[in-house]
Design an enzyme around this catalytic site. Sequence first.
Site, PDB file in Angstrom:
ATOM      1  N   THR A   1     -41.350 -35.965 -41.554  1.00  0.00           N
ATOM      2  CA  THR A   1     -42.780 -35.873 -41.860  1.00  0.00           C
ATOM      3  C   THR A   1     -43.261 -37.088 -42.650  1.00  0.00           C
ATOM      4  O   THR A   1     -44.394 -37.531 -42.504  1.00  0.00           O
ATOM      5  CB  THR A   1     -43.038 -34.599 -42.696  1.00  0.00           C
ATOM      6  OG1 THR A   1     -42.618 -33.482 -41.934  1.00  0.00           O
ATOM      7  CG2 THR A   1     -44.490 -34.446 -43.063  1.00  0.00           C
TER       8      THR A   1
ATOM      9  N   THR B   1     -37.850 -32.853 -44.312  1.00  0.00           N
ATOM     10  CA  THR B   1     -37.530 -31.848 -45.346  1.00  0.00           C
ATOM     11  C   THR B   1     -36.658 -30.707 -44.815  1.00  0.00           C
ATOM     12  O   THR B   1     -35.908 -30.101 -45.578  1.00  0.00           O
ATOM     13  CB  THR B   1     -38.812 -31.199 -45.923  1.00  0.00           C
ATOM     14  OG1 THR B   1     -39.578 -30.650 -44.861  1.00  0.00           O
ATOM     15  CG2 THR B   1     -39.630 -32.191 -46.726  1.00  0.00           C
TER      16      THR B   1
END
Length: 348
Positions: free
Chosen positions: A29, A109
């Site tokens: 991300t 993540t």
Amino acid sequence: MKLTILLFAAFCASAADLPHVTIIATGGTIAGVQKSSTSTTNYKDSELAVDALIDAVPEVKDLAQINGVQFSNIGSENMNTSLLLRLSKLVTTLISNGSAEGIVITHGTDTLEESAFFLDVTYDMSAPVAMVAAMRPSTALSADGPFNIYEAVALASSKTAINRGVMMTLNDRIGSAVYTTKTNTRSVDTFKAVEQGYLGVFNDKTPVFYYYPARAYKKPFFDISGVDSLPKVDILYGHIDSDVTLVNNSISNGAKGIVVACTGDGSLPTTWKEIAKYWTESGVPIMRSSRTGSSYVAPGKDNLTLGEYSYLNSGNYNPQKARILLQLVLNEFGGSNSSLVQKFFDPY
Ligand SMILES: *[C@@H]1O[C@H](CO)[C@@H](O)[C@H](O)[C@H]1NC(C)=O
Ligand SMILES: *[C@@H]1O[C@H](CO)[C@@H](O)[C@H](O)[C@H]1NC(C)=O
Ligand SMILES: *[C@@H]1O[C@H](CO)[C@@H](O)[C@H](O)[C@H]1NC(C)=O
Ligand SMILES: *[C@@H]1O[C@H](CO)[C@@H](O)[C@H](O)[C@H]1NC(C)=O
Ligand SMILES: *[C@@H]1O[C@H](CO)[C@@H](O)[C@H](O)[C@H]1NC(C)=O
């Protein structure tokens, strides 16, 4: 004029004195792009290259002499063991050949804690390694990536971060690779170690540690310099009506170990206990872990010893970290001596 030259010389001297930090980009991300600045979902992850990540935070050049390496550009759900083995070897090479004094790794993540844990138990040097990620894509209002990268470079170039192994940093916090886990699907303060807490926090660019450098209790080290693959270990999930035949399917599919994300304190339904005989015969260890998200799984709980057959337990490790540790232990020692395997997980 003279003063300008002097100032310039002073600037050059200080820039050359800054530590060398290599930023290894893997995707995620933090390198993600979305058409709308107000959307933080359904973005395209792993779009920006390492140079674009660095260019977004020119301030890092005041902290360190930066090198960028594009290792991969994948969402972390696509991370795999062969990439992790290569990544770990790259980190060790960059530090041991003197080209870096600290390492930053940008990552998604989702599996950040798994990669961080893997690197931490396969890295044996004193230079800091800071794993960093973001919850919001680079295009979002209040994207968290740039400041997280700034703090990660500050961490990787800080003398107080030496001898702390691999750390995870996000949202101004510094977390242990062994204990920190993702706890929230959306929030920027998703990374927590509920029982053990954080290692530290940032005051602007200064890491503020709560403890002297310490090794997580019984944290092992595995030399993977000659290793190119690891045994397959699966995770099965415990729940009402859980189907014990999945163990058989898993073993037929080549699993050399199985971790069960059990309910509660590693509880298994009676139907599962019977299969202990099968795994002992097939030499595939089955390990009880917990789906609850924190604290350890008690050895021997529920007296899961059926005669000479028994289950292992994951101690302090959550299922996803227990899986990685079991891969490394099985690779080095095999699965036939269960007390030897168990020793790596015992919480005391
Ligand atoms: C691991 O991921 C890389 C990059 O996507 C891919 O090339 C490789 O085939 C994968 N390896 C395995 C064993 O899945
Ligand atoms: C150190 O290792 C890296 C990664 O293999 C390589 O790119 C670099 O050239 C090496 N540096 C030195 C000084 O050997
Ligand atoms: C699992 O496989 C073993 C060995 O083939 C067999 O004895 C056992 O009945 C199987 N268990 C289930 C629940 O299918
Ligand atoms: C636990 O299992 C062992 C081995 O089968 C047995 O000898 C012992 O009596 C059991 N203990 C309890 C409290 O059930
Ligand atoms: C199994 O491992 C334990 C603990 O390391 C060791 O004491 C024991 O001798 C081993 N057993 C065998 C059969 O190798």
